[in-house]
Design a protein around this motif. Structure first.
Motif, PDB file in Angstrom:
ATOM      1  N   THR A  27     -16.447  82.706  11.722  1.00 17.18           N
ATOM      2  CA  THR A  27     -17.734  83.340  11.406  1.00 17.18           C
ATOM      3  C   THR A  27     -18.284  84.036  12.649  1.00 17.18           C
ATOM      4  O   THR A  27     -18.057  83.564  13.765  1.00 17.18           O
ATOM      5  CB  THR A  27     -18.720  82.262  10.912  1.00 17.18           C
ATOM      6  N   GLY A  28     -19.006  85.138  12.429  1.00 15.38           N
ATOM      7  CA  GLY A  28     -19.588  85.873  13.555  1.00 15.38           C
ATOM      8  C   GLY A  28     -19.020  87.274  13.617  1.00 15.38           C
ATOM      9  O   GLY A  28     -18.122  87.639  12.844  1.00 15.38           O
ATOM     10  N   SER A  29     -19.528  88.058  14.556  1.00 16.36           N
ATOM     11  CA  SER A  29     -19.155  89.472  14.601  1.00 16.36           C
ATOM     12  C   SER A  29     -17.695  89.685  15.021  1.00 16.36           C
ATOM     13  O   SER A  29     -17.048  90.622  14.543  1.00 16.36           O
ATOM     14  CB  SER A  29     -20.099  90.222  15.547  1.00 16.36           C
ATOM     15  N   THR A  30     -17.173  88.840  15.894  1.00 11.86           N
ATOM     16  CA  THR A  30     -15.777  89.008  16.331  1.00 11.86           C
ATOM     17  C   THR A  30     -14.828  88.577  15.212  1.00 11.86           C
ATOM     18  O   THR A  30     -13.851  89.274  14.902  1.00 11.86           O
ATOM     19  CB  THR A  30     -15.512  88.196  17.610  1.00 11.86           C
ATOM     20  N   GLY A  83     -14.624  82.920  16.562  1.00  9.67           N
ATOM     21  CA  GLY A  83     -15.295  83.276  17.807  1.00  9.67           C
ATOM     22  C   GLY A  83     -15.859  82.036  18.489  1.00  9.67           C
ATOM     23  O   GLY A  83     -15.638  80.910  18.043  1.00  9.67           O
ATOM     24  N   ALA A  84     -16.589  82.256  19.577  1.00  6.92           N
ATOM     25  CA  ALA A  84     -17.253  81.143  20.271  1.00  6.92           C
ATOM     26  C   ALA A  84     -18.449  81.696  21.034  1.00  6.92           C
ATOM     27  O   ALA A  84     -18.507  82.893  21.337  1.00  6.92           O
ATOM     28  CB  ALA A  84     -16.295  80.447  21.224  1.00  6.92           C
ATOM     29  N   LYS A  95     -20.139  76.277  19.989  1.00 10.98           N
ATOM     30  CA  LYS A  95     -20.146  77.130  18.811  1.00 10.98           C
ATOM     31  C   LYS A  95     -21.371  76.823  17.955  1.00 10.98           C
ATOM     32  O   LYS A  95     -22.013  75.801  18.145  1.00 10.98           O
ATOM     33  CB  LYS A  95     -18.870  76.903  17.982  1.00 10.98           C
ATOM     34  N   GLY A  96     -21.663  77.735  17.046  1.00  8.23           N
ATOM     35  CA  GLY A  96     -22.777  77.511  16.127  1.00  8.23           C
ATOM     36  C   GLY A  96     -23.900  78.510  16.275  1.00  8.23           C
ATOM     37  O   GLY A  96     -24.928  78.389  15.614  1.00  8.23           O
ATOM     38  N   GLY A  97     -23.674  79.535  17.131  1.00  2.00           N
ATOM     39  CA  GLY A  97     -24.680  80.584  17.272  1.00  2.00           C
ATOM     40  C   GLY A  97     -24.978  81.240  15.930  1.00  2.00           C
ATOM     41  O   GLY A  97     -26.084  81.720  15.692  1.00  2.00           O
ATOM     42  N   GLY A  98     -23.975  81.248  15.057  1.00  2.00           N
ATOM     43  CA  GLY A  98     -24.160  81.829  13.725  1.00  2.00           C
ATOM     44  C   GLY A  98     -24.451  80.771  12.675  1.00  2.00           C
ATOM     45  O   GLY A  98     -24.361  81.042  11.474  1.00  2.00           O
ATOM     46  N   ALA A  99     -24.779  79.556  13.130  1.00  2.00           N
ATOM     47  CA  ALA A  99     -25.206  78.454  12.243  1.00  2.00           C
ATOM     48  C   ALA A  99     -24.101  77.950  11.314  1.00  2.00           C
ATOM     49  O   ALA A  99     -24.392  77.302  10.311  1.00  2.00           O
ATOM     50  CB  ALA A  99     -26.437  78.861  11.429  1.00  2.00           C
ATOM     51  N   ALA A 100     -22.837  78.230  11.671  1.00  2.00           N
ATOM     52  CA  ALA A 100     -21.745  77.823  10.781  1.00  2.00           C
ATOM     53  C   ALA A 100     -20.926  76.668  11.373  1.00  2.00           C
ATOM     54  O   ALA A 100     -19.817  76.406  10.937  1.00  2.00           O
ATOM     55  CB  ALA A 100     -20.832  79.017  10.507  1.00  2.00           C
ATOM     56  N   LEU A 101     -21.498  75.969  12.359  1.00  2.00           N
ATOM     57  CA  LEU A 101     -20.682  75.038  13.137  1.00  2.00           C
ATOM     58  C   LEU A 101     -20.057  73.910  12.335  1.00  2.00           C
ATOM     59  O   LEU A 101     -18.943  73.484  12.639  1.00  2.00           O
ATOM     60  CB  LEU A 101     -21.505  74.459  14.292  1.00  2.00           C
ATOM     61  N   GLU A 104     -17.156  75.330  10.480  1.00  2.00           N
ATOM     62  CA  GLU A 104     -16.216  75.786  11.520  1.00  2.00           C
ATOM     63  C   GLU A 104     -15.453  74.600  12.111  1.00  2.00           C
ATOM     64  O   GLU A 104     -14.251  74.676  12.345  1.00  2.00           O
ATOM     65  CB  GLU A 104     -16.966  76.531  12.630  1.00  2.00           C
ATOM     66  N   LYS A 122     -18.304  85.275  27.522  1.00  2.00           N
ATOM     67  CA  LYS A 122     -18.475  83.911  26.991  1.00  2.00           C
ATOM     68  C   LYS A 122     -17.821  82.851  27.889  1.00  2.00           C
ATOM     69  O   LYS A 122     -17.866  81.667  27.579  1.00  2.00           O
ATOM     70  CB  LYS A 122     -17.853  83.823  25.582  1.00  2.00           C
TER      71      LYS A 122
HETATM   72  C1  5RP Z   1     -20.887  80.998  14.442  1.00  2.00           C
HETATM   73  C2  5RP Z   1     -20.151  80.942  15.723  1.00  2.00           C
HETATM   74  C3  5RP Z   1     -19.613  82.244  16.228  1.00  2.00           C
HETATM   75  O1  5RP Z   1     -18.223  82.140  16.304  1.00  2.00           O
HETATM   76  C4  5RP Z   1     -20.184  82.528  17.570  1.00  2.00           C
HETATM   77  O2  5RP Z   1     -21.609  82.579  17.425  1.00  2.00           O
HETATM   78  C5  5RP Z   1     -19.677  83.833  18.167  1.00  2.00           C
HETATM   79  O3  5RP Z   1     -20.137  84.923  17.438  1.00  2.00           O
HETATM   80  P1  5RP Z   1     -19.854  86.431  17.876  1.00  2.00           P
HETATM   81  O4  5RP Z   1     -18.402  86.685  17.682  1.00  2.00           O
HETATM   82  O5  5RP Z   1     -20.731  87.250  16.980  1.00  2.00           O
HETATM   83  O6  5RP Z   1     -20.260  86.552  19.327  1.00  2.00           O
HETATM   84  O7  5RP Z   1     -19.962  79.922  16.330  1.00  2.00           O
HETATM   85  O8  5RP Z   1     -21.445  79.752  14.102  1.00  2.00           O
END
Ligand code: 5RP
Length: 233
Positions: A27-30, A83-84, A95-101, A104, A122
Motif C-alpha cells: 500500500t502507498g504511492s510506491t 513500501g516503507a 510502516k503504517g504511514g498509509g494506515a495499512a500496517l 501489511e 527513507k
Molecule cells: C502504508 C505504508 C506505506 O508503505 C508507506 O507509508 C510508504 O508509502 P509511500 O510509498 O507512499 O512513501 O506503510 O501503510
C-alpha cells in the motif's frame, strides 16, 4: 521522493516476479506504481494471483484486471512487495504511514520473501524520526493511549507526543479493519525490539508499525537506477 526513483524501485521489484506466483501487494504511492506495472504484465497474459494489503490496493488491482485471491483460501504467498516509511541498516522498518500496517504485517509476515521498494530518503541510522503508527481498537482508546504513554515513560522515552490520527474533518481515522491509529512521535527509538515487545503486551493495541525481522531486501530507487540491500549483505 521522486516519482522516477519510485518507478525505478518498482520496476526492479517486478523483475523478481515469476509466472505462477502468489503475490502480496503493498500500500502507498510506491506500491501503487508496482501494481500499475504488474497490471501491464497481466494484460499481456502474465499469470499471477495476488492478495492486497488494503482496500485501496485491492480496488486498484481489480481495476487493472489483476486476479485477486481471498487471503484465507489463497495459496502460500511467494513474494510481497511493499513500501516503507523508514528502514535501518538491519532492514528493520517503520510502516503504517498509509494506515495499512495491520494487513501489511499479516501479509508480509506470511510471505516467503518480503521486498521493500523505496528511495534513499527513507534510509535512517536509527528508526523513529517518522512517527510510529500503532493501530488500536476503538473500544477504550483513551485508556489504551494512556497505557502507551505510560509504557514509553517506563522505557525512558520521555515527553513523547502520542496523537490520534485524524481525518481532514477532525474525526479519528478508521483503518480498513475498523481501528484507529496512534502516531508516536518518538524522534528516536533506541531499542526497537523492546518497544515492539512492550507494545504487543498492551490490551487494545492491535498492531504496531515496527517490522523488525520481516524484510528480506530493500530496493532503493534513484534517479538513474536502483541499489538493492539484502539481508545477507
Ligand atoms: C502504508 C505504508 C506505506 O508503505 C508507506 O507509508 C510508504 O508509502 P509511500 O510509498 O507512499 O512513501 O506503510 O501503510
Amino acid at each position: 521522493m521522486s516519482d522516477i526513483a519510485k518507478r525505478n524501485a518498482a520496476l526492479e521489484a517486478l523483475n523478481l516476479v515469476e509466472e505462477g506466483m502468489t503475490l502480496g501487494l503493498g500500500t502507498g504511492s510506491t506500491a501503487a506504481i508496482f501494481v500499475d506495472e504488474l497490471g501491464k504484465k497481466v494484460k499481456e497474459g502474465f499469470d499471477v494471483v495476488c492478495v492486497a494489503t488494503s482496500e485501496a490496493t485491492d480496488a486498484q488491482a481489480r481495476s487493472l484486471d489483476i486476479p485477486m485471491a481471498d487471503l484465507d483460501t489463497a495459496p502460500a504467498i511467494h513474494l510481497t512487495v511493499d513500501g516503507a516509511d523508514e528502514f535501518d541498516p538491519e532492514l528493520r522498518l517503520v510502516k503504517g504511514g498509509g494506515a495499512a500496517l495491520l494487513r501489511e504485517k499479516i501479509i508480509a509476515d506470511s510471505s516467503d520473501v518480503m521486498v521493500v521498494i523505496t528511495d534513499a530518503s527513507k534510509q535512517v541510522k536509527q528508526l523513529g524520526a517518522f512517527p510510529l503508527p500503532v493501530e488500536v481498537n476503538p473500544f477504550g482508546m483513551a485508556l489504551t493511549k494512556a497505557r502507551v504513554e505510560e509504557t514509553l515513560e517506563i522505557l525512558g522515552m520521555n515527553g513523547i507526543h502520542v496523537n490520534v490520527r485524524l481525518n481532514q474533518d477532525g474525526t479519528p481515522l478508521l483503518t480498513d479493519g475498523g481501528h484507529h491509529i496512534l502516531d508516536l512521535h518518538c524522534k528516536a527509538i533506541p531499542d526497537a525490539d523492546m518497544l515492539g515487545a512492550v507494545l504487543d503486551q498492551i490490551p487494545g493495541v492491535v498492531e504496531h508499525g515496527l517490522f523488525l525481522d520481516i524484510a528480506d531486501a530493500v530496493i532503493v530507487g534513484t534517479e538513474t537506477g536502483t541499489e538493492t540491500i539484502s539481508r545477507e549483505d
